[in-house]
Write a protein that holds these residues in place. Structure first.
Motif, PDB file in Angstrom:
ATOM      1  N   ILE A 452      -7.748 -14.452  -5.539  1.00  0.00           N
ATOM      2  CA  ILE A 452      -7.534 -13.264  -5.178  1.00  0.00           C
ATOM      3  C   ILE A 452      -6.509 -12.442  -6.178  1.00  0.00           C
ATOM      4  CG2 ILE A 452      -6.684 -11.637  -3.484  1.00  0.00           C
ATOM      5  CD1 ILE A 452      -7.715 -13.878  -1.239  1.00  0.00           C
ATOM      6  N   SER A 453      -5.399 -12.988  -6.256  1.00  0.00           N
ATOM      7  CA  SER A 453      -4.337 -12.596  -7.373  1.00  0.00           C
ATOM      8  C   SER A 453      -5.134 -12.483  -8.716  1.00  0.00           C
ATOM      9  CB  SER A 453      -3.413 -13.533  -7.481  1.00  0.00           C
ATOM     10  OG  SER A 453      -2.624 -13.550  -6.121  1.00  0.00           O
ATOM     11  N   LEU A 454      -5.968 -13.573  -9.274  1.00  0.00           N
ATOM     12  CA  LEU A 454      -6.512 -13.408 -10.429  1.00  0.00           C
ATOM     13  C   LEU A 454      -7.379 -12.166 -10.601  1.00  0.00           C
ATOM     14  CD1 LEU A 454      -6.397 -14.363 -13.535  1.00  0.00           C
ATOM     15  CD2 LEU A 454      -8.068 -16.132 -12.595  1.00  0.00           C
ATOM     16  N   HIS A 455      -7.979 -11.890  -9.386  1.00  0.00           N
ATOM     17  CA  HIS A 455      -9.146 -10.783  -9.626  1.00  0.00           C
ATOM     18  C   HIS A 455      -8.399  -9.476  -9.670  1.00  0.00           C
ATOM     19  CE1 HIS A 455     -12.263  -8.162  -7.663  1.00  0.00           C
ATOM     20  NE2 HIS A 455     -13.151  -9.141  -8.121  1.00  0.00           N
ATOM     21  N   VAL A 456      -7.240  -9.432  -8.919  1.00  0.00           N
ATOM     22  CA  VAL A 456      -6.533  -8.126  -8.921  1.00  0.00           C
ATOM     23  C   VAL A 456      -5.914  -7.986 -10.440  1.00  0.00           C
ATOM     24  CG1 VAL A 456      -4.582  -7.136  -8.008  1.00  0.00           C
ATOM     25  CG2 VAL A 456      -6.068  -7.997  -6.220  1.00  0.00           C
ATOM     26  N   GLY A 457      -5.628  -9.203 -10.866  1.00  0.00           N
ATOM     27  CA  GLY A 457      -5.153  -9.138 -12.162  1.00  0.00           C
ATOM     28  C   GLY A 457      -5.969  -8.732 -13.424  1.00  0.00           C
ATOM     29  N   PHE A 458      -7.076  -9.106 -13.124  1.00  0.00           N
ATOM     30  CA  PHE A 458      -8.204  -8.569 -14.089  1.00  0.00           C
ATOM     31  C   PHE A 458      -8.404  -6.895 -13.942  1.00  0.00           C
ATOM     32  CE2 PHE A 458      -9.904 -12.740 -14.638  1.00  0.00           C
ATOM     33  CZ  PHE A 458     -10.121 -12.368 -16.079  1.00  0.00           C
ATOM     34  N   ILE A 459      -8.414  -6.462 -12.654  1.00  0.00           N
ATOM     35  CA  ILE A 459      -8.531  -4.945 -12.302  1.00  0.00           C
ATOM     36  C   ILE A 459      -7.363  -4.135 -12.848  1.00  0.00           C
ATOM     37  CG2 ILE A 459      -8.973  -3.025 -10.421  1.00  0.00           C
ATOM     38  CD1 ILE A 459     -10.366  -5.378  -8.921  1.00  0.00           C
ATOM     39  N   GLY A 460      -6.202  -4.816 -12.548  1.00  0.00           N
ATOM     40  CA  GLY A 460      -5.077  -3.936 -12.852  1.00  0.00           C
ATOM     41  C   GLY A 460      -4.173  -4.317 -13.908  1.00  0.00           C
ATOM     42  N   ALA A 461      -4.960  -4.924 -15.035  1.00  0.00           N
ATOM     43  CA  ALA A 461      -4.127  -5.419 -16.060  1.00  0.00           C
ATOM     44  C   ALA A 461      -3.789  -4.229 -17.053  1.00  0.00           C
ATOM     45  CB  ALA A 461      -4.937  -6.555 -16.889  1.00  0.00           C
ATOM     46  N   ASP A 462      -2.576  -4.481 -17.423  1.00  0.00           N
ATOM     47  CA  ASP A 462      -2.048  -3.079 -18.269  1.00  0.00           C
ATOM     48  C   ASP A 462      -1.405  -3.805 -19.674  1.00  0.00           C
ATOM     49  OD1 ASP A 462      -0.167  -1.160 -19.424  1.00  0.00           O
ATOM     50  OD2 ASP A 462       0.542  -0.374 -17.606  1.00  0.00           O
ATOM     51  N   PHE A 463      -1.858  -3.509 -20.665  1.00  0.00           N
ATOM     52  CA  PHE A 463      -1.642  -4.338 -21.939  1.00  0.00           C
ATOM     53  C   PHE A 463      -0.407  -3.635 -22.644  1.00  0.00           C
ATOM     54  CE2 PHE A 463      -5.991  -5.084 -21.050  1.00  0.00           C
ATOM     55  CZ  PHE A 463      -5.715  -6.518 -20.826  1.00  0.00           C
ATOM     56  N   THR A 464       0.156  -2.521 -22.016  1.00  0.00           N
ATOM     57  CA  THR A 464       1.269  -1.856 -22.820  1.00  0.00           C
ATOM     58  C   THR A 464       2.528  -2.670 -23.046  1.00  0.00           C
ATOM     59  OG1 THR A 464       0.769   0.170 -21.443  1.00  0.00           O
ATOM     60  CG2 THR A 464       2.932   0.177 -22.606  1.00  0.00           C
ATOM     61  N   GLU A 465       2.909  -2.749 -24.378  1.00  0.00           N
ATOM     62  CA  GLU A 465       3.921  -3.391 -24.776  1.00  0.00           C
ATOM     63  C   GLU A 465       5.287  -2.842 -25.167  1.00  0.00           C
ATOM     64  OE1 GLU A 465       2.767  -5.837 -27.975  1.00  0.00           O
ATOM     65  OE2 GLU A 465       1.414  -7.273 -26.630  1.00  0.00           O
ATOM     66  N   VAL A 466       5.297  -1.272 -25.146  1.00  0.00           N
ATOM     67  CA  VAL A 466       6.375  -0.461 -25.624  1.00  0.00           C
ATOM     68  C   VAL A 466       6.687   0.517 -24.336  1.00  0.00           C
ATOM     69  CG1 VAL A 466       7.529   1.107 -27.214  1.00  0.00           C
ATOM     70  CG2 VAL A 466       6.142  -0.731 -27.890  1.00  0.00           C
ATOM     71  N   PRO A 467       7.980   0.579 -23.900  1.00  0.00           N
ATOM     72  CA  PRO A 467       9.188   0.145 -24.194  1.00  0.00           C
ATOM     73  C   PRO A 467       9.186  -1.490 -24.091  1.00  0.00           C
ATOM     74  CG  PRO A 467       9.518   1.342 -22.431  1.00  0.00           C
ATOM     75  CD  PRO A 467       7.951   1.671 -22.775  1.00  0.00           C
ATOM     76  N   PHE A 478       1.125  -3.972  -5.339  1.00  0.00           N
ATOM     77  CA  PHE A 478       1.256  -3.761  -4.083  1.00  0.00           C
ATOM     78  C   PHE A 478      -0.057  -3.995  -2.957  1.00  0.00           C
ATOM     79  CE2 PHE A 478       0.596  -0.731  -0.445  1.00  0.00           C
ATOM     80  CZ  PHE A 478       1.677  -1.191   0.654  1.00  0.00           C
ATOM     81  N   ILE A 479      -1.214  -3.827  -3.916  1.00  0.00           N
ATOM     82  CA  ILE A 479      -2.654  -4.046  -3.282  1.00  0.00           C
ATOM     83  C   ILE A 479      -2.726  -5.404  -3.242  1.00  0.00           C
ATOM     84  CG2 ILE A 479      -4.827  -3.877  -3.668  1.00  0.00           C
ATOM     85  CD1 ILE A 479      -4.738  -1.232  -4.878  1.00  0.00           C
ATOM     86  N   ASN A 480      -2.330  -6.282  -4.154  1.00  0.00           N
ATOM     87  CA  ASN A 480      -2.297  -7.647  -4.312  1.00  0.00           C
ATOM     88  C   ASN A 480      -1.414  -8.391  -2.939  1.00  0.00           C
ATOM     89  OD1 ASN A 480      -3.296 -10.432  -5.342  1.00  0.00           O
ATOM     90  ND2 ASN A 480      -1.049 -10.542  -5.865  1.00  0.00           N
ATOM     91  N   MET A 481      -0.410  -7.819  -2.929  1.00  0.00           N
ATOM     92  CA  MET A 481       0.495  -8.305  -1.918  1.00  0.00           C
ATOM     93  C   MET A 481      -0.099  -8.117  -0.437  1.00  0.00           C
ATOM     94  SD  MET A 481       4.188  -6.749  -3.181  1.00  0.00           S
ATOM     95  CE  MET A 481       5.085  -7.288  -1.397  1.00  0.00           C
ATOM     96  N   VAL A 482      -0.694  -6.988  -0.154  1.00  0.00           N
ATOM     97  CA  VAL A 482      -1.328  -6.744   1.024  1.00  0.00           C
ATOM     98  C   VAL A 482      -2.533  -7.569   1.238  1.00  0.00           C
ATOM     99  CG1 VAL A 482      -2.731  -5.006   2.514  1.00  0.00           C
ATOM    100  CG2 VAL A 482      -0.466  -4.475   1.035  1.00  0.00           C
ATOM    101  N   ALA A 483      -3.277  -7.631   0.134  1.00  0.00           N
ATOM    102  CA  ALA A 483      -4.582  -8.511   0.242  1.00  0.00           C
ATOM    103  C   ALA A 483      -4.186 -10.184   0.633  1.00  0.00           C
ATOM    104  CB  ALA A 483      -5.419  -8.396  -0.933  1.00  0.00           C
ATOM    105  N   CYS A 484      -3.333 -10.585  -0.153  1.00  0.00           N
ATOM    106  CA  CYS A 484      -2.798 -12.018   0.021  1.00  0.00           C
ATOM    107  C   CYS A 484      -2.068 -12.021   1.364  1.00  0.00           C
ATOM    108  CB  CYS A 484      -1.685 -12.418  -0.861  1.00  0.00           C
ATOM    109  SG  CYS A 484      -2.538 -12.454  -2.759  1.00  0.00           S
ATOM    110  N   ALA A 485      -1.282 -11.159   1.871  1.00  0.00           N
ATOM    111  CA  ALA A 485      -0.844 -11.238   3.039  1.00  0.00           C
ATOM    112  C   ALA A 485      -1.797 -11.215   4.104  1.00  0.00           C
ATOM    113  CB  ALA A 485       0.094  -9.970   3.569  1.00  0.00           C
ATOM    114  N   PHE A 486      -2.962 -10.574   4.276  1.00  0.00           N
ATOM    115  CA  PHE A 486      -4.022 -10.679   5.217  1.00  0.00           C
ATOM    116  C   PHE A 486      -4.653 -11.969   5.097  1.00  0.00           C
ATOM    117  CE2 PHE A 486      -8.419  -9.921   6.275  1.00  0.00           C
ATOM    118  CZ  PHE A 486      -8.310  -9.121   7.395  1.00  0.00           C
ATOM    119  N   THR A 487      -4.971 -12.310   4.008  1.00  0.00           N
ATOM    120  CA  THR A 487      -5.877 -13.517   3.627  1.00  0.00           C
ATOM    121  C   THR A 487      -5.035 -14.805   4.130  1.00  0.00           C
ATOM    122  OG1 THR A 487      -6.864 -12.758   1.763  1.00  0.00           O
ATOM    123  CG2 THR A 487      -7.050 -15.020   1.805  1.00  0.00           C
ATOM    124  N   GLY A 488      -3.610 -14.725   3.658  1.00  0.00           N
ATOM    125  CA  GLY A 488      -2.754 -15.729   3.981  1.00  0.00           C
ATOM    126  C   GLY A 488      -2.896 -15.937   5.766  1.00  0.00           C
TER     127      GLY A 488
END
Length: 551
Positions: A452-467, A478-488
């Motif tokens: 689940i977390s990896l799926h969210v990581g693909f969707i919400g990935a942010d490749f910004t490096e600066v600053p 936040f979405i991942n926390m809610v999804a994982c809490a419900f799944t758990g």
């Protein structure tokens, strides 16, 4: 010293931490109102706390109030110093992700004195300053009603001095760590990676233990700390507190108070001069890159990962991720945060009942591994940064990408499960049933929440490096926390009757018993189904992700 330059450098540090990405790549927005109101909020809370404290002690005699207040006020500088040290370390780790080429001394006419002072003040702009404002406003309001104005003003000055001293000392340690790390890299090669990794974790762990010790023992802390300070008078960090106790305590000495005040000023100035000198020498120091040269033609080896069924591409991705997560300082919190879940129940269980110990044992088995995979899963794609083009350009399929990232996340979750499981078993002397059920449930949660977390990581990935590297958009965290809490919760539902039975049994009620191993088996089936479904979704998401480079 150009104070205008110091102020501007502080603004740069503060704004860099509040940048929000806009529509354009160069979009910038800073919520100044929120930034300023946050400080005012803590002042208001401090005023309320000070008024409440006066209401509580209003019935006591003024002599009693002054005696107790002197002891408590004398402990505040040391308390603030510890808190400031912990959060300054976290601030420096967060800031370490910024590219060193963006540092102002590379290209602006700024002196090292201005740069060092701005860096010290910038470290205070956050939790340390919030704590200082809360405590200072509280003691000043309390002093207005109790007539202890001089004591409160002197204590406020000592608190600010302690916070500043903590930030200066952390600046010195930061520069020394950079130099020490570079020296190790240069002399010991690949082994230096582990020295830095273990050293950074140990450094953070020591400060977190000190922090939680202060928090969970804060009730007794302010009564025993003045005595501890008197016995440790030779340590400069307790001198601000000793200054207060000697000036205003009935058993103190004004002469000693003056001496400690003078020594405190000299020590702060000395630490600042040392920080400036170290920054001049090593402030722009970059550790030499490690290069391992081999003779002959390169032939890929099967390796340990290959023996477990991973292809050459998958093994290469997993090794790259392993190096990234053990070499980047800003990712150290991923490894130290699960350890906090062991420290919290440890502090709570000291002197606690058996029921609390049983609850904490379950917390130690389940939460660290779950928290590890939740963090890794959301960060492991975005941590590629601008170098993500290498994934796009390499002959890596969606299956290779998903398999390597998923099992890498699961591996670290299981590693954390082993570490915290052993600690929990030795610490709480858990029964065999609790150990087996706790380990199995943690394993099931790991394989499901990783997907689940990896799926969210693909969707919400942010490749910004600066600053600084963002890695994932905060809304998706936040979405991942809610999804994982419900799944758990869904996975642990079969254990709910057992928990209810145990609670009612402890209160004297009779309740039918349930087999915990049957409930654990049902949880395993639920977890495997969830993991399988999200793994299939991950493959489709990865295919879309890799196709984005061609659009």
């Amino acid at each position: 010293m150009n104070w205008k330059n110091v102020y501007r450098l502080m603004q740069i540090e503060r704004k860099a931490g509040r940048m929000l990405r806009g529509v354009k790549a160069t979009g910038y927005h800073e919520n100044r109102v929120f930034a300023n109101l946050s400080f005012l909020l803590f002042v208001v809370i401090g005023v309320a706390v000070g008024f409440f404290a006066w209401v509580v002690v209003n019935s006591f005699a003024i002599d009693e109030i002054q005696t107790v207040a002197t002891g408590v006020f004398a402990a505040f500088p040391t308390f603030v110093l510890v808190i400031s040290a912990v959060f300054t370390v976290l601030f420096q780790i967060q800031r370490s992700g910024v590219r060193m080429q963006a540092e102002a001394p590379y290209w602006l006419p700024i002196t090292w004195q201005e740069h060092t002072l701005a860096s010290v003040f910038a470290s205070l702009l956050g939790v340390p300053l919030y704590v200082v404002l809360l405590i200072v406003s509280a003691i000043l309001v309390f002093a207005v009603f109790t007539g202890l104005i001089i004591l409160a003003v002197m204590t406020s000055v000592a608190i600010f001095a302690a916070a500043f001293l903590s930030s200066v000392f952390m600046e010195v340690l930061r520069v020394l760590q950079v130099r020490f790390t570079g020296a190790i890299y240069k002399s010991s090669g690949r082994g230096a990676i582990w020295v830095r990794f273990v050293g950074s974790l140990t450094f953070l762990l020591i400060f977190f233990i000190g922090y939680f010790s202060v928090i969970y023992r804060s009730v007794n802390l302010f009564s025993i700390l003045p005595e501890v300070q008197n016995s440790l008078f030779y340590i400069p960090f307790v001198w601000p507190g000793l200054m207060i106790s000697n000036f205003f305590s009935t058993s103190g000495s004004v002469l000693l108070g003056v001496i400690y005040m003078f020594l405190t000023v000299v020590f702060i100035c000395g630490m600042y001069v040392l920080a400036v000198l170290l920054n001049k020498r090593f402030g722009l120091y970059e550790p030499p890159a490690i290069r391992i040269q081999k003779s002959g033609l390169y032939t890929p080896k099967t390796g340990v990962l290959g023996k477990f069924g991973f292809s050459t591409n998958e093994a290469a991705l997993m090794r790259k991720d392993f190096k990234a997560f053990t070499r980047r300082r800003e990712l150290m919190t991923v490894f130290i945060s699960p350890v906090i879940f062991v420290l919290i129940p440890l502090m709570q269980s000291l002197g606690g009942s058996s029921e609390v110990v049983l609850y904490n044992a379950g917390m130690v088995y389940l939460l660290p591994a779950v928290f590890m995979v939740m963090m890794l899963g959301t960060l492991i794609i975005g941590e590629e940064g601008q170098a993500i083009w290498r994934i796009y350009a390499s002959p890596i399929s969606a299956k290779n990408l998903v398999k390597s990232k998923y099992f890498f996340t699961v591996f670290f979750g299981l590693m954390m499960l082993v570490i915290t499981g052993v600690i929990g078993t030795l610490l709480y002397r858990s029964s065999t049933t609790i150990i087996v059920v706790g380990v199995l449930e943690a394993f099931f949660l790991t394989i499901a929440l990783s997907a689940i977390s990896l799926h969210v990581g693909f969707i919400g990935a942010d490749f910004t490096e600066v600053p600084r590297p963002r890695m994932v958009r905060q809304s998706w965290v936040f979405i991942n926390m809610v999804a994982c809490a419900f799944t758990g919760f869904v996975i642990l539902i079969p254990l709910l009757p057992i928990v209810i039975s145990s609670m009612l049994g402890s209160m004297g009620y009779s309740f039918p018993s349930f087999n915990p191993f049957v409930a654990t088996a049902i949880s395993g089936v639920i977890a495997v189904v969830i993991a399988g479904v999200f793994y299939k979704l991950l493959l489709n998401r990865a295919k879309e992700f890799l196709c984005k480079a061609e659009v």
